[in-house]
Write a protein that holds these residues in place. Structure first.
Motif, mmCIF file in Angstrom:
data_model
loop_
_atom_site.group_PDB
_atom_site.id
_atom_site.type_symbol
_atom_site.label_atom_id
_atom_site.label_comp_id
_atom_site.label_asym_id
_atom_site.label_seq_id
_atom_site.Cartn_x
_atom_site.Cartn_y
_atom_site.Cartn_z
ATOM 1 N N ASP A 30 0.946 -1.244 -0.220
ATOM 2 C CA ASP A 30 -0.115 0.133 0.036
ATOM 3 C C ASP A 30 0.913 1.242 0.177
ATOM 4 N N LEU A 31 0.942 1.705 -1.063
ATOM 5 C CA LEU A 31 1.744 3.200 -1.137
ATOM 6 C C LEU A 31 1.444 4.099 -0.179
ATOM 7 N N ASN A 32 0.162 4.447 -0.044
ATOM 8 C CA ASN A 32 -0.270 5.600 0.729
ATOM 9 C C ASN A 32 0.005 5.327 2.141
ATOM 10 N N LEU A 33 0.205 4.108 2.660
ATOM 11 C CA LEU A 33 0.701 3.892 3.892
ATOM 12 C C LEU A 33 1.798 4.058 4.097
ATOM 13 N N TYR A 70 10.423 4.332 -1.634
ATOM 14 C CA TYR A 70 9.329 3.213 -1.948
ATOM 15 C C TYR A 70 8.199 3.685 -2.788
ATOM 16 N N PHE A 71 7.647 4.898 -2.078
ATOM 17 C CA PHE A 71 6.534 5.542 -3.169
ATOM 18 C C PHE A 71 6.931 5.776 -4.367
ATOM 19 N N ILE A 72 8.044 6.581 -4.462
ATOM 20 C CA ILE A 72 8.529 7.087 -5.919
ATOM 21 C C ILE A 72 8.876 6.095 -6.878
ATOM 22 N N ASP A 73 9.455 5.000 -6.488
ATOM 23 C CA ASP A 73 9.868 3.980 -7.187
ATOM 24 C C ASP A 73 9.044 3.041 -7.586
ATOM 25 N N ASN A 74 7.603 3.015 -7.007
ATOM 26 C CA ASN A 74 6.707 2.287 -7.121
ATOM 27 C C ASN A 74 5.542 2.850 -7.648
ATOM 28 N N ASN A 75 5.376 4.164 -7.895
ATOM 29 C CA ASN A 75 4.386 5.044 -8.284
ATOM 30 C C ASN A 75 4.835 6.386 -9.089
ATOM 31 N N PRO A 76 5.932 5.964 -10.121
ATOM 32 C CA PRO A 76 6.338 7.038 -10.713
ATOM 33 C C PRO A 76 5.429 8.222 -11.374
ATOM 34 N N HIS A 77 4.546 7.728 -11.888
ATOM 35 C CA HIS A 77 3.550 8.495 -12.534
ATOM 36 C C HIS A 77 2.500 9.274 -11.856
ATOM 37 N N ASP A 78 2.452 8.908 -10.405
ATOM 38 C CA ASP A 78 1.274 9.652 -9.730
ATOM 39 C C ASP A 78 1.461 11.313 -9.735
ATOM 40 N N PRO A 79 0.719 11.880 -9.767
ATOM 41 C CA PRO A 79 0.532 13.455 -9.828
ATOM 42 C C PRO A 79 1.345 14.307 -8.711
ATOM 43 N N GLU A 104 2.303 7.721 4.459
ATOM 44 C CA GLU A 104 1.868 8.034 5.707
ATOM 45 C C GLU A 104 2.794 7.878 6.752
ATOM 46 N N ARG A 105 3.555 6.579 6.707
ATOM 47 C CA ARG A 105 4.519 6.210 7.691
ATOM 48 C C ARG A 105 5.594 7.228 7.766
ATOM 49 N N ALA A 106 6.130 7.630 6.372
ATOM 50 C CA ALA A 106 7.236 8.650 6.351
ATOM 51 C C ALA A 106 6.758 10.059 7.131
ATOM 52 N N PHE A 107 5.619 10.117 6.879
ATOM 53 C CA PHE A 107 5.240 11.431 7.769
ATOM 54 C C PHE A 107 5.582 11.303 9.163
ATOM 55 N N ILE A 108 4.911 10.248 9.771
ATOM 56 C CA ILE A 108 4.903 9.908 11.077
ATOM 57 C C ILE A 108 6.472 9.865 11.745
ATOM 58 N N GLN A 136 9.640 16.346 -0.621
ATOM 59 C CA GLN A 136 10.031 16.139 0.584
ATOM 60 C C GLN A 136 11.193 15.109 0.949
ATOM 61 N N LEU A 137 11.241 14.388 -0.157
ATOM 62 C CA LEU A 137 12.698 13.492 0.052
ATOM 63 C C LEU A 137 13.861 14.367 0.093
ATOM 64 N N GLN A 138 13.735 15.214 -0.599
ATOM 65 C CA GLN A 138 14.963 16.257 -0.639
ATOM 66 C C GLN A 138 15.329 17.060 0.686
ATOM 67 N N GLU A 139 14.101 17.455 1.178
ATOM 68 C CA GLU A 139 14.088 18.123 2.464
ATOM 69 C C GLU A 139 14.619 17.293 3.481
ATOM 70 N N LEU A 140 14.140 15.951 3.495
ATOM 71 C CA LEU A 140 14.739 14.734 4.396
ATOM 72 C C LEU A 140 16.311 14.671 4.480
ATOM 73 N N GLY A 141 16.749 15.008 3.437
ATOM 74 C CA GLY A 141 17.989 14.622 3.044
ATOM 75 C C GLY A 141 19.053 15.711 3.954
ATOM 76 N N GLU A 142 18.206 16.924 4.205
ATOM 77 C CA GLU A 142 18.863 18.245 5.009
ATOM 78 C C GLU A 142 18.908 17.867 6.297
ATOM 79 N N GLU A 143 18.060 17.177 6.851
ATOM 80 C CA GLU A 143 17.845 16.726 8.386
ATOM 81 C C GLU A 143 18.691 15.640 8.865
#
Length: 263
Positions: free
Chosen positions: A208-211, A234-243, A214-218, A251-258
């Motif tokens: 479940d990509l949305n899960l 995982y979301f990006i790799d498995n859902n590359p065409h999602d809007p 969500e877990r990433a946010f938490i 978000q992933l780039q911002e996380l890399g700075e934390e």
């Protein structure tokens, strides 16, 4: 290894719901079991020979005599905890509908749960006809009112699909409960518990990509940056065409700075 079985046949109500909430540290299983035993024993005094009278007696006993009702803090963790609902006689649509359904089954009524988008209702088959009840009030619902509930959640354009009225399995009910418990934990900023709810859901629905998002946010709220990064990737790799994939990449780039914080 999964903490709870994924096979629907191995899951049961109310037992698995009690076990889940004790596992999450929300309620004590022995206390809620006694609350359930007391209610399931007491409801038998409403066992009338006529099925329709038995159904009417159940609704009157549940809502008028016992006073089950909607909890003021509707989106709270306690409202989503079936054991707490049985003890306090307050809950959300899912916990109230589940309690009512189970008590109906104690009276040999054909009660089931219907998981509409955003809300749960109970159905009961009487003389070959399906009756629907709003678990928050005990009032009957017709198909037009059920459609209004769907439109209230999805928008006025939303159609009333036949599969919305399909009875839910134990696993589907428990899944909704876990989602609602997770949402309550996030509202109350209990992110450790929200993370555990998410992980339990991912045990059952690992793809479940949305899960994962969500877990990433938490995880980010907890400072677990590596977990959050892995889930977003995982979301990006498995859902590359999602809007929204470009937003997820940001978000992933911002996380890399934390800085990673261990808990």
């Amino acid at each position: 290894m999964q903490r709870f079985p994924s096979d629907d046949k191995a899951l049961s109500l109310p037992e698995t719901a009690f076990e889940l909430c004790q596992y999450l540290g929300f309620s004590e299983i022995k206390q809620v079991q006694w609350a359930w035993y007391e209610l399931s024993g007491a409801v038998l005094s409403r066992y009338l020979f006529d099925e329709e009278l038995r159904y009417a007696a159940l609704l009157k006993w549940f809502y008028q005599d016992l006073g089950f009702c909607e909890k003021a803090e509707y989106f709270s963790r306690e409202a989503a905890d079936l054991g707490r609902c049985l003890q306090s006689r307050q809950g959300n649509s899912t916990t109230l509908a589940t309690a009512l359904m189970l008590l109906g089954q104690e009276l040999d009524l054909k009660t089931e749960l219907i998981l509409l988008p955003g809300t749960t209702v109970m159905s009961c088959q009487l003389a070959g006809e399906i009756h629907y009840v709003d678990p928050l009030t005990g009032q009957s619902l017709n198909r037009e009112q059920l459609h209004a509930l769907v439109r209230g959640e999805l928008g006025n354009w939303a159609p009333m699909k036949d599969n919305y009225l399909k009875p839910a399995s134990a696993k589907q009910v428990l899944t909704r409960m876990l989602h609602e418990l997770k949402a309550g934990c996030i509202i109350e900023r209990k992110f450790e518990s929200a993370m555990e709810c998410c992980s339990l859901l991912l045990d059952w629905y690992p793809d479940d990509l949305n899960l994962h998002r969500e877990r990433a946010f938490i995880a980010q709220q907890l400072g677990a940056i590596q977990v959050a990064t892995a889930d977003l990737q995982y979301f990006i790799d498995n859902n590359p065409h999602d809007p929204i994939v470009e937003l997820v990449k940001m978000q992933l780039q911002e996380l890399g700075e934390e800085t990673q914080v261990f808990h």
